[in-house]
Structures are given as structure tokens and as C-alpha cells.
Design a protein around this motif. Structure first.
Motif, PDB file in Angstrom:
ATOM      1  N   VAL A  30       0.907  -1.209   0.044  1.00  0.00           N
ATOM      2  CA  VAL A  30       0.098  -0.015   0.136  1.00  0.00           C
ATOM      3  C   VAL A  30       1.053   1.277  -0.022  1.00  0.00           C
ATOM      4  CG1 VAL A  30      -1.741   1.229   1.271  1.00  0.00           C
ATOM      5  CG2 VAL A  30      -1.911  -1.226   1.326  1.00  0.00           C
ATOM      6  N   SER A  31       1.014   2.007  -1.281  1.00  0.00           N
ATOM      7  CA  SER A  31       1.940   3.161  -1.399  1.00  0.00           C
ATOM      8  C   SER A  31       1.495   4.341  -0.721  1.00  0.00           C
ATOM      9  CB  SER A  31       2.144   3.191  -2.646  1.00  0.00           C
ATOM     10  OG  SER A  31       2.948   2.064  -3.086  1.00  0.00           O
ATOM     11  N   LEU A  32       1.516   4.624   0.561  1.00  0.00           N
ATOM     12  CA  LEU A  32       1.242   6.111   1.146  1.00  0.00           C
ATOM     13  C   LEU A  32       2.253   7.076   1.199  1.00  0.00           C
ATOM     14  CD1 LEU A  32      -1.173   4.353   4.096  1.00  0.00           C
ATOM     15  CD2 LEU A  32      -1.837   5.246   1.749  1.00  0.00           C
ATOM     16  N   SER A  33       1.823   8.304   0.980  1.00  0.00           N
ATOM     17  CA  SER A  33       2.853   9.513   1.272  1.00  0.00           C
ATOM     18  C   SER A  33       3.039   9.642   2.706  1.00  0.00           C
ATOM     19  CB  SER A  33       2.460  10.760   0.607  1.00  0.00           C
ATOM     20  OG  SER A  33       2.068  10.345  -0.846  1.00  0.00           O
ATOM     21  N   GLU A  34       3.527   8.612   3.568  1.00  0.00           N
ATOM     22  CA  GLU A  34       3.307   8.776   4.942  1.00  0.00           C
ATOM     23  C   GLU A  34       4.755   7.710   5.265  1.00  0.00           C
ATOM     24  OE1 GLU A  34       0.070   7.075   6.664  1.00  0.00           O
ATOM     25  OE2 GLU A  34      -1.428   8.278   5.431  1.00  0.00           O
ATOM     26  N   GLU A  35       5.154   7.711   6.632  1.00  0.00           N
ATOM     27  CA  GLU A  35       6.317   6.784   6.917  1.00  0.00           C
ATOM     28  C   GLU A  35       6.082   5.382   6.419  1.00  0.00           C
ATOM     29  OE1 GLU A  35       9.134   7.823   7.997  1.00  0.00           O
ATOM     30  OE2 GLU A  35       8.295   9.764   8.224  1.00  0.00           O
ATOM     31  N   PRO A  36       6.807   4.783   5.763  1.00  0.00           N
ATOM     32  CA  PRO A  36       6.820   3.302   5.317  1.00  0.00           C
ATOM     33  C   PRO A  36       6.015   2.448   6.319  1.00  0.00           C
ATOM     34  CG  PRO A  36       9.152   3.806   5.330  1.00  0.00           C
ATOM     35  CD  PRO A  36       8.490   5.067   5.759  1.00  0.00           C
ATOM     36  N   GLU A  37       6.675   2.402   7.706  1.00  0.00           N
ATOM     37  CA  GLU A  37       5.903   1.451   8.628  1.00  0.00           C
ATOM     38  C   GLU A  37       4.689   1.512   8.638  1.00  0.00           C
ATOM     39  OE1 GLU A  37       8.138   4.559  11.014  1.00  0.00           O
ATOM     40  OE2 GLU A  37       8.503   3.478   9.112  1.00  0.00           O
ATOM     41  N   GLU A  38       3.932   2.790   8.317  1.00  0.00           N
ATOM     42  CA  GLU A  38       2.722   3.036   8.357  1.00  0.00           C
ATOM     43  C   GLU A  38       1.732   2.542   7.360  1.00  0.00           C
ATOM     44  OE1 GLU A  38       1.864   7.286   8.999  1.00  0.00           O
ATOM     45  OE2 GLU A  38       3.417   7.236  10.683  1.00  0.00           O
ATOM     46  N   GLU A  39       2.330   1.985   6.339  1.00  0.00           N
ATOM     47  CA  GLU A  39       1.814   1.295   5.179  1.00  0.00           C
ATOM     48  C   GLU A  39       1.304  -0.167   5.785  1.00  0.00           C
ATOM     49  OE1 GLU A  39       4.141   3.423   1.545  1.00  0.00           O
ATOM     50  OE2 GLU A  39       4.620   1.259   1.985  1.00  0.00           O
ATOM     51  N   ILE A  40       2.238  -0.626   6.319  1.00  0.00           N
ATOM     52  CA  ILE A  40       2.033  -2.181   6.914  1.00  0.00           C
ATOM     53  C   ILE A  40       0.724  -2.552   7.506  1.00  0.00           C
ATOM     54  CG2 ILE A  40       3.068  -4.273   8.243  1.00  0.00           C
ATOM     55  CD1 ILE A  40       4.731  -3.026   5.813  1.00  0.00           C
ATOM     56  N   PRO A  41       0.140  -1.976   8.415  1.00  0.00           N
ATOM     57  CA  PRO A  41      -1.070  -2.271   9.174  1.00  0.00           C
ATOM     58  C   PRO A  41      -2.082  -2.249   8.208  1.00  0.00           C
ATOM     59  CG  PRO A  41      -0.153  -0.461   9.916  1.00  0.00           C
ATOM     60  CD  PRO A  41       0.870  -0.863   9.201  1.00  0.00           C
ATOM     61  N   VAL A  42      -2.262  -1.215   7.193  1.00  0.00           N
ATOM     62  CA  VAL A  42      -3.225  -1.236   6.076  1.00  0.00           C
ATOM     63  C   VAL A  42      -3.158  -2.243   5.116  1.00  0.00           C
ATOM     64  CG1 VAL A  42      -4.128   0.532   4.430  1.00  0.00           C
ATOM     65  CG2 VAL A  42      -2.910   1.285   6.422  1.00  0.00           C
ATOM     66  N   ALA A  43      -2.155  -2.612   4.790  1.00  0.00           N
ATOM     67  CA  ALA A  43      -1.987  -3.774   3.918  1.00  0.00           C
ATOM     68  C   ALA A  43      -2.453  -4.987   4.614  1.00  0.00           C
ATOM     69  CB  ALA A  43      -0.504  -3.784   3.358  1.00  0.00           C
ATOM     70  N   ARG A  44      -1.925  -5.270   5.798  1.00  0.00           N
ATOM     71  CA  ARG A  44      -2.323  -6.383   6.729  1.00  0.00           C
ATOM     72  C   ARG A  44      -3.828  -6.333   6.791  1.00  0.00           C
ATOM     73  NH1 ARG A  44      -1.489 -10.608   6.548  1.00  0.00           N
ATOM     74  NH2 ARG A  44       0.965 -10.412   6.897  1.00  0.00           N
ATOM     75  N   ALA A  45      -4.365  -5.440   6.929  1.00  0.00           N
ATOM     76  CA  ALA A  45      -5.905  -5.471   7.134  1.00  0.00           C
ATOM     77  C   ALA A  45      -6.568  -5.969   5.884  1.00  0.00           C
ATOM     78  CB  ALA A  45      -6.582  -3.913   7.585  1.00  0.00           C
ATOM     79  N   LEU A  46      -6.103  -5.408   4.515  1.00  0.00           N
ATOM     80  CA  LEU A  46      -6.515  -5.570   3.437  1.00  0.00           C
ATOM     81  C   LEU A  46      -6.745  -7.130   3.110  1.00  0.00           C
ATOM     82  CD1 LEU A  46      -5.507  -2.838   0.717  1.00  0.00           C
ATOM     83  CD2 LEU A  46      -7.615  -3.314   2.236  1.00  0.00           C
ATOM     84  N   VAL A  47      -5.381  -7.751   3.593  1.00  0.00           N
ATOM     85  CA  VAL A  47      -5.180  -9.197   3.458  1.00  0.00           C
ATOM     86  C   VAL A  47      -6.342 -10.076   4.307  1.00  0.00           C
ATOM     87  CG1 VAL A  47      -3.709 -11.231   3.946  1.00  0.00           C
ATOM     88  CG2 VAL A  47      -3.065  -8.878   2.466  1.00  0.00           C
ATOM     89  N   ASP A  48      -6.208  -9.524   5.658  1.00  0.00           N
ATOM     90  CA  ASP A  48      -6.908 -10.355   6.517  1.00  0.00           C
ATOM     91  C   ASP A  48      -8.534 -10.147   6.231  1.00  0.00           C
ATOM     92  OD1 ASP A  48      -4.882 -10.751   8.062  1.00  0.00           O
ATOM     93  OD2 ASP A  48      -5.184  -9.357   9.477  1.00  0.00           O
ATOM     94  N   MET A  49      -9.052  -9.112   5.664  1.00  0.00           N
ATOM     95  CA  MET A  49     -10.444  -8.807   5.168  1.00  0.00           C
ATOM     96  C   MET A  49     -10.760  -9.710   3.698  1.00  0.00           C
ATOM     97  SD  MET A  49     -10.483  -4.732   5.817  1.00  0.00           S
ATOM     98  CE  MET A  49     -10.676  -4.051   7.634  1.00  0.00           C
ATOM     99  N   ILE A  50     -10.098 -10.143   3.290  1.00  0.00           N
ATOM    100  CA  ILE A  50     -10.211 -10.871   1.904  1.00  0.00           C
ATOM    101  C   ILE A  50     -11.400 -11.576   2.073  1.00  0.00           C
ATOM    102  CG2 ILE A  50      -9.632 -12.383  -0.078  1.00  0.00           C
ATOM    103  CD1 ILE A  50      -6.751 -11.296   0.431  1.00  0.00           C
ATOM    104  N   PRO A  51     -11.567 -12.588   2.665  1.00  0.00           N
ATOM    105  CA  PRO A  51     -12.916 -13.668   2.789  1.00  0.00           C
ATOM    106  C   PRO A  51     -14.119 -12.819   3.133  1.00  0.00           C
ATOM    107  CG  PRO A  51     -11.298 -14.615   4.255  1.00  0.00           C
ATOM    108  CD  PRO A  51     -10.753 -13.057   3.860  1.00  0.00           C
ATOM    109  N   GLU A  52     -14.305 -11.914   4.068  1.00  0.00           N
ATOM    110  CA  GLU A  52     -15.212 -11.315   4.300  1.00  0.00           C
ATOM    111  C   GLU A  52     -15.854 -10.106   3.088  1.00  0.00           C
ATOM    112  OE1 GLU A  52     -17.374  -8.346   7.961  1.00  0.00           O
ATOM    113  OE2 GLU A  52     -15.312  -9.125   8.162  1.00  0.00           O
TER     114      GLU A  52
END
Length: 464
Positions: free
Chosen positions: A263-285
Motif C-alpha cells: 500500500v503506497s502511502l505518502s507517509e512513513e513506510p511502516e505506516e503502510e504495513i497495518p493497512v496492507a495487513r488489514a486488506l489481506v485479513d479482510m479478503i474472505p469477508e
């Protein structure tokens, strides 16, 4: 029912991508790759946040060679996460990086072809074949180095940096973007090198989704099953960046496409990780919500209840579940309802609906910012600049403004924008009006004011 596309396994150091492996999460460092201490510290923050690969820009051999020191420092501190070198414009740098990194990303748009200048080129079929042979002659030595060092490769095509050669023959089309990738991929297959991951990215979610789907069809037709990395480039920051990423990446994830994401955000790179993780975890729902949404389309309007306990969860789920339906034109409007969440009222829901529709390129209700996440190539203070430009232009509904740290994707990814602000050198900025560079090498301290003057002048002329 959600079912993930079957791909071959690719080994990147101690990590497996594709096959039955989980969908991997990654990010990219933003510090100068010559700054070993800074790179190590930032990589640790990304990894500690859950990043499974860390990419660094390697614009020259000096940066590529320093990757061995960054890697050694991280390993000495117990961090064994694979490192990726990002290469543009200089194929020799890829050769060097392949000796020190677990993976090297090359960009077909500028690996052998010169940087894009929007020039139309005429080729006979024979001349075009000779251009392909040039790529093959340069690529095979790199492949052999990768074989020797057990280095994986990402063929990373960016809509914003397609070569003039590809653009001249195929136009600005998904077919051209896919062919840019396939030209390289066919050589890797010919040389029996299979540790390859593919990415096709764009800042326009419609282009990104349509092109990745076409790539999958093309690879299947040629009996290729390489894993795919997904991302929306220059997604921006805050809510806009998250919604845009969820619309584009989520559309494909819910179709079973994707083996690693950023997830390419104009923020600190570590802040991209929880957003990406959420997208992956939300796939089935979200796959189920997408199916429910499709059942509840009436008069081209999706009505969908999205269960959520926070606004962040609501935002990502709603964008992910409806993105493909909007991109595919099955609906043109959106009504979201949700459970009781503190601070989320009808006005907040309306703003979210508008943000999703804008991310899907259906209806523009605010200024569109195409801003890169930054990397070691970034030539100015990206975040403070974005804030200044947003503060001065957020009232310009429907206007598209590109804010790019360097020229890698700058002019190309901004071709869809009305105005562009691009790092041209250390402390120097070039300004664009659509594809045309109208002011070159402006001192950084003057550039935002000059951009605002340019916008005011051009917008005033349109009114007259």
C-alpha cells in the motif's frame, strides 16, 4: 466464493511467494540508500510492523554496493527479512545489486529503452524485432548473475514509465502495458529462470485493475503462472490513499489475484504495513460483501450494509467490497450503512461514499492528489510539500495535481493530472501542465508558490 489463483512458488531468500504461501506484505525505505544507519533503522521499523520484504532504491552502483552493508548490519541484529533493490535507468546497477540482495526489481520501461519523453517513434517490424534483441542481449547476463547468486527478480511495470517505444506501437493501453511486461517475461522463461514476480501498477485504479486482469489472461494463455505483486502507485496519504488502495488492490484480491502487496502511502513506510495487513485479513469477508453488494444493485446504485467497529475498518471494507463493481461499471452510485460507530454520522458516510466513487474514477467531488510515497530518490521534503499544496488547492474540485519526488514516474504517472510538481534535482523542482514541462529547475523554496501561480493563471484563462 473466494478462491486464490494458483501460481508457481518463488523463493526470495528465506521467504516463499506464491503457491500455498500466505499473501506477503512489503514496503519501501525512503531514506538515502547510502545512509547505512538510516536504512537499517527504517528497515527495522518496517519489519517490526510486520513487513516481510523491504525495498530500497539503488539509483547507482554506489547504492547497490551499499546494500551488502545494510544487509550485513540487519543480519547481525537478527533481522533476516529479504531485501529488494529497486533499479531504474541503469541495467548495470541491476547486475551489481543481484550480488547483494535477495531480489532485484527492474522496470521494463527504462531497463534498456531510454527514459520516456512522450516522443512518437516509427519502427518497421524488423526494426522492432531488433529492439527486442537488444533487450535480450542485455537481460541474459543479468539473468545469469541472478542464477549464480540465487537472486529473485521482480519485473515491475509502471504505467507512468512505459517506454516511448511501447507507447508508439501500442498506445497508452492495457495491451501496451501488458506487452511491456511480457517482452521481458518471455526471455526469463526462455532462459529457464523462474524465480520471478510480476507487478503492473498505475495511479489510476481502473487502469491498474483492467491491466492486471489482462496480464493474468495473457500469462495463462502462454502457460505462465508467476506470482503477482499488487499496488496502486502514488495513492496519496490519509483517507484518500487508503480508500484508493483498497479500491484497486481490493478489487483484485477479492477475485483471488495477488500474492504480495504494498500500500503506497505518502507517509512513513511502516505506516503502510497495518493497512496492507488489514486488506489481506479482510479478503474472505470482503469477497462475501462484494457478492452481497452485487445482489443489491438497483438503478446502478449499490446499497450495502458494512459491519464494522471502527471508521478505519469501515473505510477499507466498503472500498474493497465495492471497488470492482464500480470499476466494471456495474454501478455508478453507492449507499453505505453500518453499525453504530462513534463519530460516524450521515455526513461522514456521504464523504466516504464520495471518496470511493472518486477512487473508482466515477465522480469527482474534491481535488485529486497523485502523490508518491517517497523513496531514496526523493529530492525534497515530500510530506511538508504535500501539506502546503493541499492547503492551498483543496477547494479546486475535480482538479488533478501530481506531486512526485523524482522523475522515475513523474511525468508519466502525471499524464492524467492537470498540473505536476516533480523533483528535478537536489533542491530543484520542475512544474508541469499536463504532459508539458513549463518551468524547469525552480528553487524548492519558490516552487509551491510558482505552482499556485501557474494554476491560478491557467484556471483564470479557462474562465475568460
Amino acid at each position: 466464493m473466494y478462491q486464490r489463483r494458483k501460481t508457481d512458488q518463488v523463493h526470495v531468500g528465506n521467504l516463499t511467494i506464491g503457491g500455498d504461501a500466505p499473501i506477503r506484505i512489503q514496503s519501501m525505505a525512503t531514506v538515502d540508500t547510502n545512509d547505512t544507519e538510516g536504512c537499517v533503522a527504517q528497515a527495522k521499523r518496517i519489519i517490526d510492523a510486520g513487513g516481510e520484504l523491504v525495498r530500497f532504491t539503488t539509483q547507482g552502483t554506489r547504492e547497490a554496493e551499499n546494500m551488502q552493508h545494510i544487509s550485513a548490519r540487519l543480519k547481525a541484529d537478527g533481522y533476516t527479512t529479504p531485501l529488494v533493490a529497486d533499479v531504474h535507468f541503469n541495467a548495470h546497477v541491476a547486475d551489481v545489486a543481484a550480488c547483494y540482495c535477495e531480489k532485484v526489481r527492474i522496470n521494463p520501461g527504462n531497463y534498456v529503452d531510454p527514459g520516456r519523453v512522450f516522443k512518437h517513434l516509427e519502427y518497421s517490424d524488423e526494426e522492432y524485432r531488433e529492439e527486442l534483441l537488444k533487450i535480450e542481449r542485455r537481460l541474459i547476463p543479468f539473468i545469469n548473475i541472478c542464477k549464480e547468486h540465487h537472486t529473485a527478480v521482480r519485473i515491475g511495470v509502471n504505467h507512468g514509465s512505459l517506454s516511448d517505444r511501447i507507447m508508439s506501437r501500442y498506445g497508452d493501453t492495457p495491451a501496451g502495458i501488458v506487452e511491456s511486461c511480457m517482452e521481458f517475461l518471455r526471455i526469463f522463461k526462455q532462459e529457464d529462470f523462474n524465480d520471478v514476480v510480476i507487478s503492473i501498477k498505475a495511479s489510476n485504479t481502473v487502469v491498474m485493475v483492467q491491466t492486471v486482469r489482462l496480464l493474468v489472461e495473457t500469462m495463462d494463455r502462454e502457460d505462465m503462472h508467476y506470482p503477482l505483486h499488487l499496488g496502486v502507485t502514488e495513492a496519496g496519504e490519509g483517507e484518500d490513499g487508503r480508500v484508493k488502495s483498497a479500491v484497486g488492490i481490493g478489487a483484485l484480491l477479492t477475485e483471488g489475484i495477488g500474492d504480495t502487496i504494498r500500500v503506497s502511502l505518502s507517509e512513513e513506510p511502516e505506516e503502510e504495513i497495518p493497512v496492507a495487513r488489514a486488506l489481506v485479513d479482510m479478503i474472505p469477508e470482503c469477497s462475501q460483501l462484494r457478492a452481497e453488494a452485487e445482489k443489491h444493485i438497483n438503478n446502478k446504485t449499490i446499497t450495502l450494509h458494512v459491519p464494522a467497529t471502527s471508521y478505519e475498518e469501515l473505510m477499507l471494507k466498503a472500498a474493497m467490497a465495492t471497488g470492482a463493481l464500480l470499476i466494471d461499471g456495474k454501478a455508478k452510485d453507492l449507499i453505505i450503512t453500518t453499525d453504530s460507530i462513534q463519530g460516524v454520522d450521515e455526513s461522514v458516510l456521504k464523504n466516504l461514499q464520495d471518496a470511493i466513487l472518486q477512487a473508482a474514477r466515477i465522480k469527482f467531488t474534491k481535488t485529486e492528489y497523485i502523490s508518491c510515497p517517497g523513496c531514496g530518490r526523493t529530492l525534497y521534503d515530500l510530506r511538508s510539500t504535500i501539506a502546503r499544496i493541499k492547503a492551498a488547492t483543496s477547494h479546486l474540485v475535480g482538479l488533478k495535481i501530481g506531486i512526485m519526488g523524482c522523475i522515475v514516474n513523474g511525468p508519466g504517472e502525471m499524464a492524467d493530472a492537470d498540473y505536476g510538481y516533480v523533483g528535478a534535482g537536489r533542491g530543484k523542482i520542475s512544474l508541469y501542465h499536463r504532459k508539458e514541462c513549463v518551468m524547469k529547475n525552480i528553487p524548492e523554496e519558490e516552487a509551491v508558490d510558482r505552482l499556485l501561480e501557474l494554476i491560478e493563471k491557467e484556471e483564470q484563462s479557462l474562465k475568460e
